[in-house]
Design a protein around this motif. Structure first.
Motif, PDB file in Angstrom:
ATOM      1  N   ARG A  11      40.885  40.344  39.652  1.00  0.00           N
ATOM      2  CA  ARG A  11      40.307  38.967  40.015  1.00  0.00           C
ATOM      3  C   ARG A  11      39.841  39.250  41.432  1.00  0.00           C
ATOM      4  O   ARG A  11      39.224  38.121  41.878  1.00  0.00           O
ATOM      5  N   LEU A  12      39.897  40.319  42.208  1.00  0.00           N
ATOM      6  CA  LEU A  12      39.356  40.462  43.384  1.00  0.00           C
ATOM      7  C   LEU A  12      37.600  40.615  43.413  1.00  0.00           C
ATOM      8  O   LEU A  12      37.126  41.203  42.711  1.00  0.00           O
ATOM      9  N   VAL A  13      37.299  39.738  44.506  1.00  0.00           N
ATOM     10  CA  VAL A  13      35.806  39.826  44.565  1.00  0.00           C
ATOM     11  C   VAL A  13      35.449  40.717  45.820  1.00  0.00           C
ATOM     12  O   VAL A  13      36.072  40.665  46.963  1.00  0.00           O
ATOM     13  N   SER A  14      34.765  42.020  45.741  1.00  0.00           N
ATOM     14  CA  SER A  14      34.587  42.922  46.435  1.00  0.00           C
ATOM     15  C   SER A  14      33.420  42.384  47.577  1.00  0.00           C
ATOM     16  O   SER A  14      32.507  41.471  47.352  1.00  0.00           O
ATOM     17  N   MET A 132      35.901  41.045  55.358  1.00  0.00           N
ATOM     18  CA  MET A 132      36.456  42.192  55.210  1.00  0.00           C
ATOM     19  C   MET A 132      38.329  42.326  55.608  1.00  0.00           C
ATOM     20  O   MET A 132      38.905  43.213  54.919  1.00  0.00           O
ATOM     21  N   TYR A 133      38.590  41.474  56.420  1.00  0.00           N
ATOM     22  CA  TYR A 133      40.002  41.348  56.747  1.00  0.00           C
ATOM     23  C   TYR A 133      40.880  40.767  55.532  1.00  0.00           C
ATOM     24  O   TYR A 133      41.661  41.413  54.915  1.00  0.00           O
ATOM     25  N   ALA A 134      40.432  39.688  54.763  1.00  0.00           N
ATOM     26  CA  ALA A 134      40.983  39.209  53.715  1.00  0.00           C
ATOM     27  C   ALA A 134      40.548  40.062  52.573  1.00  0.00           C
ATOM     28  O   ALA A 134      41.810  40.515  51.627  1.00  0.00           O
ATOM     29  N   ILE A 135      39.642  40.684  52.322  1.00  0.00           N
ATOM     30  CA  ILE A 135      39.229  41.664  51.116  1.00  0.00           C
ATOM     31  C   ILE A 135      40.153  42.790  51.146  1.00  0.00           C
ATOM     32  O   ILE A 135      41.048  43.022  50.170  1.00  0.00           O
ATOM     33  N   THR A 136      40.155  43.525  52.480  1.00  0.00           N
ATOM     34  CA  THR A 136      41.185  44.615  52.461  1.00  0.00           C
ATOM     35  C   THR A 136      42.535  44.310  52.289  1.00  0.00           C
ATOM     36  O   THR A 136      43.315  45.029  51.683  1.00  0.00           O
ATOM     37  N   LYS A 138      43.694  42.003  50.544  1.00  0.00           N
ATOM     38  CA  LYS A 138      44.098  41.747  49.098  1.00  0.00           C
ATOM     39  C   LYS A 138      44.194  43.010  48.067  1.00  0.00           C
ATOM     40  O   LYS A 138      44.790  43.256  47.125  1.00  0.00           O
ATOM     41  N   THR A 139      43.212  43.956  48.595  1.00  0.00           N
ATOM     42  CA  THR A 139      43.370  45.159  48.100  1.00  0.00           C
ATOM     43  C   THR A 139      44.628  46.010  48.032  1.00  0.00           C
ATOM     44  O   THR A 139      44.909  46.778  47.335  1.00  0.00           O
ATOM     45  N   LEU A 140      45.322  45.825  48.983  1.00  0.00           N
ATOM     46  CA  LEU A 140      46.671  46.237  49.408  1.00  0.00           C
ATOM     47  C   LEU A 140      47.716  45.322  48.972  1.00  0.00           C
ATOM     48  O   LEU A 140      48.867  45.455  49.179  1.00  0.00           O
TER      49      LEU A 140
END
Ligand SMILES: *Cc1c(COP(=O)(O)O)cnc(C)c1O
Length: 393
Positions: A11-14, A132-136, A138-140
């Motif tokens: 579900r993550l949008v990169s 990038m703060y939120a995206i990174t 979420k990847t973790l």
């Protein structure tokens, strides 16, 4: 569907890197494209510096050997640069306060690994801000708490931030991310915001991203000795013209810097990138000579756009401008505003200017004088709904 993959990642949008890049323009775009969508410096390294770097690659770098994983020489050069640009003496600063990374993006991830991973904490961001703060996070698998900003000047809603921190949610907020000046909205932190950051308890890490420091001339580096829970991020990708080489650095309490060194990969920076960053440090005065020109161009483009009846532009402390559609009486629906923004974005691209459409607005990088002139001419050619007039009727 590969069942071994974490379900939340599907579900993550990169992050979408810009489509042009050095591989050339896409679609129906004209041949010459002004790439004003990623806030790079419009000027490449001067030819003689590129030649020096090529010489270094041919004569010094051994391709069969690992790079210097300690980054010691680069750290010494960076420490000198921080000192001379801090605006006050920095006798406390040593290379033990520094960690160097493959772009500051890598540092963002290292910070998250060092603080919140494994259900230990959440992060707080104020939207709109650098994605990038939120995206990174979420990847973790790290939860992200989002608060808003003032429409007038994009200052953070400090009350909402304070409430989020005081709430008993689990996991608690461990890290607050701010950009100084913010992207995409271009505003530096206000005195009230800085006071609030100073008031945060030492159990919360404050990340101050100064990616645009060279354009704003504002830094919180001199606060670091009083705040062991602060880290400042910088990058070589913007003012120092090295986006292709991926070099960033963090300035922090030695214990935090040592932890960042622990969690990063051992050879995170290729020898060529290390050499490029050292070259940029050695010739920093030359490279930074264009900053006043870029700042003057920013003011000129701001002055040109400001009177536009359909566009609202904000003052900038960085090397880009943020625009939205005028919508004083909120007569324009969100969908209509989005459609109009799309129209501007596509028309600019068809005319040969690539900008970034983000957060309900357009972010336009300041380019060369010629590019900025074209930006203004092309904007003027676009027919826009005259919202102001409509709302007066
Ligand atoms: C461009 C930018 C960076 C730089 O990222 P790198 O990974 O160093 O290229 C960091 N933070 C913000 C807010 C930026 O806009």
């Amino acid at each position: 569907m590969l069942s071994f993959l974490r379900s939340d990642l599907s579900r993550l949008v990169s992050y979408t890197p810009h489509p042009g890049g050095s591989s050339g323009p896409g679609d129906d775009a004209p041949q010459v494209i002004d790439r004003l969508d990623t806030n790079e410096c419009p000027f490449d390294l001067p030819a003689d510096l590129k030649q020096k770097l090529s010489w270094h690659w041919q004569q010094i770098i051994e391709s069969n050997r690992y790079p210097d994983g300690s980054h010691q020489a680069l750290k010494e050069a960076i420490a000198q640069y921080i000192s001379e640009s801090a605006g006050a003496p920095t006798p406390w600063l040593t290379t033990a306060h520094l960690s160097v990374s493959s772009g500051s993006d890598e540092l963002i991830r290292s910070l998250l690994i060092a603080t919140c991973l494994g259900g230990e904490g959440s992060i707080l961001v104020a939207d709109p801000t650098f994605s990038m703060y939120a995206i990174t996070a979420k990847t973790l698998g790290i939860p992200v708490v989002t608060i808003g900003r003032s429409e007038a000047n994009f200052a953070m809603d400090v009350q909402a931030a304070q409430a989020a921190i005081a709430s008993t949610q689990t996991p608690p907020i461990r890290v607050v991310f701010v950009v100084h000046p913010n992207s995409p909205t271009a505003n530096a932190l206000t005195a009230a915001e800085i006071d609030w950051l100073r008031s945060l308890p030492e159990s919360i890490l404050v990340v101050i991203d100064e990616a645009y420091f060279e354009f704003s001339g504002q830094t919180l580096v001199n606060d670091l000795p009083q705040h062991p829970n602060w880290v400042i991020l910088r990058t070589f990708s913007k003012a120092f013209r090295l986006a292709a080489h991926r070099v960033g650095y963090g300035i922090a309490h030695p214990e935090l810097a040592a932890t960042l060194e622990k969690v990063r990969l051992p050879y995170n920076l290729p020898s060529f990138s290390l050499a490029a960053a050292q070259l940029a440090m050695a010739h920093r005065n030359l490279l930074l000579q264009v900053i006043p020109q870029i700042v003057a161009e920013r003011e000129k483009l701001y002055g040109a756009i400001a009177p536009h009846p359909a566009l609202r532009v904000w003052k900038s402390d960085a090397n880009f401008l943020f625009l939205r559609l005028q919508n004083p009486a909120h007569t324009l629906s969100e969908a209509a505003a989005e459609a109009a923004l799309d129209h501007i974005f596509i028309s600019l691209k068809q005319q040969g200017t690539l900008v970034r459409k983000t957060c309900g607005g357009l972010r336009i990088t300041i380019g060369t004088p010629e590019e900025n002139q074209r930006t203004w001419e092309r904007l003027q050619k676009i027919r826009l709904p005259s919202i102001e007039k409509d709302s007066l009727n």
